[in-house]
Design a protein around this motif. Structure first.
Motif, PDB file in Angstrom:
ATOM      1  N   LYS A   1       0.970  -1.112   0.000  1.00 45.49           N
ATOM      2  CA  LYS A   1       0.150  -0.085   0.166  1.00 45.49           C
ATOM      3  C   LYS A   1       0.693   1.587  -0.199  1.00 45.49           C
ATOM      4  CE  LYS A   1      -3.531  -2.112   2.047  1.00 45.49           C
ATOM      5  NZ  LYS A   1      -4.809  -1.875   3.533  1.00 45.49           N
ATOM      6  N   GLU A   2       1.590   1.563   0.790  1.00 45.46           N
ATOM      7  CA  GLU A   2       2.719   2.498   0.766  1.00 45.46           C
ATOM      8  C   GLU A   2       3.151   2.662  -0.919  1.00 45.46           C
ATOM      9  OE1 GLU A   2       2.618   1.311   3.818  1.00 45.46           O
ATOM     10  OE2 GLU A   2       2.804  -0.068   2.667  1.00 45.46           O
ATOM     11  N   GLU A   3       3.702   1.436  -1.763  1.00 51.69           N
ATOM     12  CA  GLU A   3       4.100   1.870  -3.034  1.00 51.69           C
ATOM     13  C   GLU A   3       3.249   2.921  -3.685  1.00 51.69           C
ATOM     14  OE1 GLU A   3       5.482  -1.340  -5.611  1.00 51.69           O
ATOM     15  OE2 GLU A   3       4.320  -1.035  -6.923  1.00 51.69           O
ATOM     16  N   VAL A   4       1.631   1.895  -3.402  1.00 52.53           N
ATOM     17  CA  VAL A   4       0.476   3.333  -4.369  1.00 52.53           C
ATOM     18  C   VAL A   4       1.175   4.394  -3.755  1.00 52.53           C
ATOM     19  CG1 VAL A   4      -1.843   2.588  -4.669  1.00 52.53           C
ATOM     20  CG2 VAL A   4      -0.243   1.152  -4.471  1.00 52.53           C
ATOM     21  N   GLU A   5       0.316   4.958  -2.346  1.00 52.73           N
ATOM     22  CA  GLU A   5       0.385   6.312  -1.751  1.00 52.73           C
ATOM     23  C   GLU A   5       1.775   6.922  -2.237  1.00 52.73           C
ATOM     24  OE1 GLU A   5      -2.086   6.737  -0.138  1.00 52.73           O
ATOM     25  OE2 GLU A   5      -2.782   5.769  -0.547  1.00 52.73           O
ATOM     26  N   GLU A   6       2.884   6.491  -2.571  1.00 50.63           N
ATOM     27  CA  GLU A   6       4.076   6.984  -3.226  1.00 50.63           C
ATOM     28  C   GLU A   6       3.816   7.150  -4.386  1.00 50.63           C
ATOM     29  OE1 GLU A   6       7.199   8.697  -1.746  1.00 50.63           O
ATOM     30  OE2 GLU A   6       6.321   7.701  -1.041  1.00 50.63           O
ATOM     31  N   TYR A   7       3.041   6.903  -5.311  1.00 53.99           N
ATOM     32  CA  TYR A   7       2.870   6.969  -6.505  1.00 53.99           C
ATOM     33  C   TYR A   7       1.968   8.606  -6.435  1.00 53.99           C
ATOM     34  CZ  TYR A   7       6.266   4.247  -9.259  1.00 53.99           C
ATOM     35  OH  TYR A   7       7.248   3.305 -10.613  1.00 53.99           O
ATOM     36  N   LYS A   8       1.049   8.293  -5.604  1.00 53.46           N
ATOM     37  CA  LYS A   8      -0.333   9.100  -5.557  1.00 53.46           C
ATOM     38  C   LYS A   8      -0.180  10.314  -5.466  1.00 53.46           C
ATOM     39  CE  LYS A   8      -3.919   5.974  -4.706  1.00 53.46           C
ATOM     40  NZ  LYS A   8      -5.820   6.075  -3.212  1.00 53.46           N
ATOM     41  N   LYS A   9       1.746  10.861  -5.225  1.00 52.14           N
ATOM     42  CA  LYS A   9       2.097  12.003  -5.075  1.00 52.14           C
ATOM     43  C   LYS A   9       2.841  12.227  -5.986  1.00 52.14           C
ATOM     44  CE  LYS A   9       4.421  10.678  -0.144  1.00 52.14           C
ATOM     45  NZ  LYS A   9       5.603  10.059   0.194  1.00 52.14           N
ATOM     46  N   ILE A  10       2.469  11.751  -7.082  1.00 51.64           N
ATOM     47  CA  ILE A  10       2.197  12.718  -8.237  1.00 51.64           C
ATOM     48  C   ILE A  10       1.067  12.017  -9.292  1.00 51.64           C
ATOM     49  CG2 ILE A  10       5.637  12.171  -8.337  1.00 51.64           C
ATOM     50  CD1 ILE A  10       4.959   9.594  -9.939  1.00 51.64           C
ATOM     51  N   ASP A  11       0.497  11.889  -9.002  1.00 54.72           N
ATOM     52  CA  ASP A  11      -1.300  12.282  -9.081  1.00 54.72           C
ATOM     53  C   ASP A  11      -1.108  12.869 -10.283  1.00 54.72           C
ATOM     54  OD1 ASP A  11      -4.181  12.070 -10.323  1.00 54.72           O
ATOM     55  OD2 ASP A  11      -4.452  10.881  -8.400  1.00 54.72           O
ATOM     56  N   PRO A  12      -1.947  12.324 -11.681  1.00 50.79           N
ATOM     57  CA  PRO A  12      -1.690  13.832 -12.651  1.00 50.79           C
ATOM     58  C   PRO A  12      -2.788  14.878 -12.490  1.00 50.79           C
ATOM     59  CG  PRO A  12      -2.443  11.525 -13.169  1.00 50.79           C
ATOM     60  CD  PRO A  12      -2.121  11.215 -12.223  1.00 50.79           C
ATOM     61  N   ILE A  13      -3.713  14.291 -12.269  1.00 51.88           N
ATOM     62  CA  ILE A  13      -4.656  14.842 -11.562  1.00 51.88           C
ATOM     63  C   ILE A  13      -4.609  16.112 -10.679  1.00 51.88           C
ATOM     64  CG2 ILE A  13      -7.381  15.610 -10.852  1.00 51.88           C
ATOM     65  CD1 ILE A  13      -7.851  12.327 -12.027  1.00 51.88           C
ATOM     66  N   THR A  14      -3.526  15.601  -8.964  1.00 54.55           N
ATOM     67  CA  THR A  14      -3.319  16.610  -8.598  1.00 54.55           C
ATOM     68  C   THR A  14      -2.111  17.686  -9.468  1.00 54.55           C
ATOM     69  OG1 THR A  14      -3.835  15.170  -6.690  1.00 54.55           O
ATOM     70  CG2 THR A  14      -2.288  16.667  -6.411  1.00 54.55           C
ATOM     71  N   GLN A  15      -1.447  17.141 -10.575  1.00 60.55           N
ATOM     72  CA  GLN A  15      -0.869  17.678 -10.658  1.00 60.55           C
ATOM     73  C   GLN A  15      -0.652  19.191 -11.241  1.00 60.55           C
ATOM     74  OE1 GLN A  15       3.097  16.117 -12.942  1.00 60.55           O
ATOM     75  NE2 GLN A  15       2.396  14.059 -12.066  1.00 60.55           N
TER      76      GLN A  15
END
Length: 332
Positions: free
Chosen positions: A256-270
């Motif tokens: 789950k930590e890996e998924v959360e790490e990638y959510k930090k660069i979520d395209p919608i958030t960017q």
């Protein structure tokens, strides 16, 4: 390339948000068994599509992909209500309810599937590009596949012929890190999938698939090359999916930590961060976009829920019709 303006960012945000929420709704109704079979969601990969659409000429360019294929036709202009109805198996769907999740299709809007066989769409995409070259349409075919399909032999055959004939095709590997549950590191002795193009002297390279601007720039260059007759390009979009391979995936192969790490660069958030940073929209305007997205998703669900299932005789209407064999009447 068309300039990336305030309007571009606002459009990207609203469209990517809609694609995400549309599929979130599909995940919810899948659990209720309203959508049957397999369901492969695109959450996290939206920038690959948003950037490509910015570079395409939708009047003549085409797109073909694998079975993670619900939001692409929407971006190409297909009515999202019809896409959801197709997933419900309803007669108002894009293929009258007979294609389902893995086989969305719209010739009218230049979207040619939705292919369930891993890698099957790669030579088909090259063939579509051959037709564009033969008939001098000026169109370019974007052929998408995953990192798992990059290991299929048909890829090499398609690459070879596309280069030999200088076909107007862009091959795009959406590398989301896992072929079902198998990491890229385990499928080959190399992890830079884009380098497969080097063996054919095909222009190729990696792209940040979480950033729609980077995607748009790379896609524009590739599309321009194909359109002027210089042949194909192979791009590896380095992206990530937040959900499993399909809804039945327990995701035991990652943390789950890996998924959360990638959510930090979520395209919608960017995209949203840039909108706020540059003052392209107020909080109230962003809330209004979110509300429009929610309402449209609700409309799609209502349309699919209220649409009828196909009648049994339709089974005979969607098979080959032979003029000198009148024993099975067709109504379509």
């Amino acid at each position: 390339m068309k300039p990336i303006t305030k309007e571009t960012y606002l459009q990207w945000y609203e469209e990517m948000q809609f694609w995400r929420k549309f599929e979130d709704k599909l995940a919810a109704v899948y659990i209720q068994q309203k959508v049957r079979g397999f369901l492969h969601l695109y959450n996290g990969q939206e920038a690959v599509l948003a950037g490509a659409i910015h570079a395409m000429d939708l009047s003549k360019d085409k797109m073909i992909t694998a079975y993670r294929n619900h939001v692409q036709p929407i971006a190409m202009g297909v009515d999202p209500k019809k896409v959801m109805a197709e997933l419900y198996g309803k007669v108002t769907g894009t293929s009258k309810g007979m294609g389902g999740s893995m086989h969305i299709f719209s010739k009218e809007h230049g979207f040619y599937g939705g292919h369930g066989i891993v890698g099957a769409q790669i030579p088909v995409g090259a063939g579509m590009a051959f037709a564009d070259k033969y008939f001098e349409t000026g169109g370019v075919t974007l052929t998408y596949f995953g990192d798992g399909a990059a290991r299929q032999g048909s890829l090499h055959e398609a690459f070879n012929m596309a280069m030999n004939w200088k076909l107007p095709v862009v091959f795009i590997c959406e590398n989301n890190g896992y072929a079902m549950g198998t990491s890229v590191e385990r499928t080959a002795n190399h992890t830079d999938i884009w380098k497969l193009g080097l063996g054919y002297e095909m222009p190729c390279g990696p792209v940040d698939g979480m950033n729609p601007v980077k995607v748009a720039e790379a896609m524009q260059e590739a599309i321009d090359r194909a359109r002027r007759g210089d042949g194909p390009t192979f791009l590896e979009m380095k992206t990530y999916r937040y959900r499993g391979h399909s809804m039945s995936d327990a995701q035991l192969y990652r943390t789950k930590e890996e998924v959360e790490e990638y959510k930090k660069i979520d395209p919608i958030t960017q995209v949203l961060d840039i909108i706020k940073e540059k003052g392209y929209a107020t909080d109230a305007e962003i809330e209004a976009m979110d509300e429009r997205v929610k309402n449209l998703v609700d409309e799609c669900e209502k349309f699919a829920e209220e649409s009828p299932f196909p009648e049994a005789p339709q089974l005979y209407d969607v098979v080959y019709e032979q003029e000198n064999y009148p024993f099975i009447p067709h109504r379509l």
